[in-house]
Design an enzyme around this catalytic site. Structure first.
Site, mmCIF file in Angstrom:
data_model
loop_
_atom_site.group_PDB
_atom_site.id
_atom_site.type_symbol
_atom_site.label_atom_id
_atom_site.label_comp_id
_atom_site.label_asym_id
_atom_site.label_seq_id
_atom_site.Cartn_x
_atom_site.Cartn_y
_atom_site.Cartn_z
ATOM 1 N N TYR A 1 1.034 -1.109 -0.087
ATOM 2 C CA TYR A 1 0.081 0.038 -0.087
ATOM 3 C C TYR A 1 0.715 1.324 0.004
ATOM 4 C CZ TYR A 1 -3.336 -3.489 1.666
ATOM 5 O OH TYR A 1 -3.809 -4.680 1.914
ATOM 6 N N PRO B 1 -14.442 -7.779 2.666
ATOM 7 C CA PRO B 1 -15.706 -8.327 3.388
ATOM 8 C C PRO B 1 -16.962 -7.624 2.958
ATOM 9 C CG PRO B 1 -14.387 -6.743 4.729
ATOM 10 C CD PRO B 1 -13.682 -6.939 3.596
#
Length: 267
Positions: free
Chosen positions: A49, A194
């Protein structure tokens, strides 16, 4: 919020925060700080990231860290020849772990996960290098990401595995066998992606349960994950204070047996 002891001894709240989308500015800092204020004690980041920039952001926003906060990061992806590639060679892993320690301003990573298994490097070399770093005191617990049941079993022959981070949500259960293996062994399962907000809102059954509970479809999906397995630790990512608050509320949402059964039937 219910809790789970990663590795048997590092207890965290079961609903965390994925930090990938946080911007390296005041807004990103505000979201990270607000998450902690709301009781989030598990934040997930990675070398990938921003080449470590996301780790630096979290340190700038949150250091010195509360005693109960666990920031987990991942290594094993390197920027080579202008693009990101899987790279599990031991020297690369060692360098990325040392860089993570510096960026996060810690002496030990409480949970370090291998971002992906590099098919060009023997698994024993990758996991073995991380096991050596754990023995040296730089890592407390080790985890894996995007692995099969077989790969998890092979890694556990070499070193204790405390967590697995695979893609998983209410409508995407490809890795159900991996979740089952984790549950049987008491290994934390951190589902990435999720939340699939648009898909959840468009599903009639999820929408119906949301109406019945007075919750949003996203909250219903997160509540289902938490109820589905005791080793489940969702890490929904967001750059929005509003969505952050919405996600945290889901940890307190209880679904009825009938609602869970109806959601269980979805795929």
């Amino acid at each position: 919020m219910s809790t789970f002891a990663i590795g048997g001894d590092r207890r965290v709240g079961r609903l965390g925060l994925g930090a990938m989308h946080l911007s390296a500015d005041r807004r990103g800092h505000d979201v990270a700080r607000r998450a902690v204020e709301l009781g989030v004690t598990l934040i997930d980041t990675a070398h990938l990231y921003g080449g470590g920039a996301n780790e630096e952001l979290l340190a700038e926003a949150l250091h010195p860290y509360p005693d109960d906060l666990l920031i987990t990061t991942k290594v094993g992806v390197a920027h080579t020849d202008g693009q990101w590639r899987l790279d599990g060679r031991p020297p690369v892993l060692r360098d990325q772990v040392d860089a993570a320690l510096r960026r996060l301003r810690v002496d030990r990573l409480d949970l370090l996960q291998l971002h992906r298994i590099d098919p060009e490097t023997p698994l024993a070399d990758q996991v073995g290098a991380l096991a050596e770093l754990r023995a040296a005191g730089k890592i407390r617990h080790l985890g894996l990401s995007e692995v099969t049941v077989g790969e998890l079993a092979a890694a556990r022959e070499i070193v204790d595995i405390a967590s697995v981070q695979n893609r998983y949500n209410l409508l995407d259960r490809e890795h159900e066998p991996v979740l089952a293996a984790c549950q049987a062994a008491g290994i934390a399962f951190l589902p990435w992606r999720p939340v699939a907000a648009g898909a959840f809102a468009e599903n009639p059954e999820i929408a119906a349960v949301a109406t019945e509970t007075g919750a949003t479809p996203t909250q219903v999906a997160l509540a289902w994950l938490l109820a589905h397995s005791p080793v489940m630790l969702p890490i929904p990512g967001t750059a929005s204070l509003t969505h952050l608050a919405e996600n945290v509320v889901a940890a307190g949402l209880t679904l009825t047996p009938d609602q869970r059964t109806r959601l269980d039937r979805l795929r």
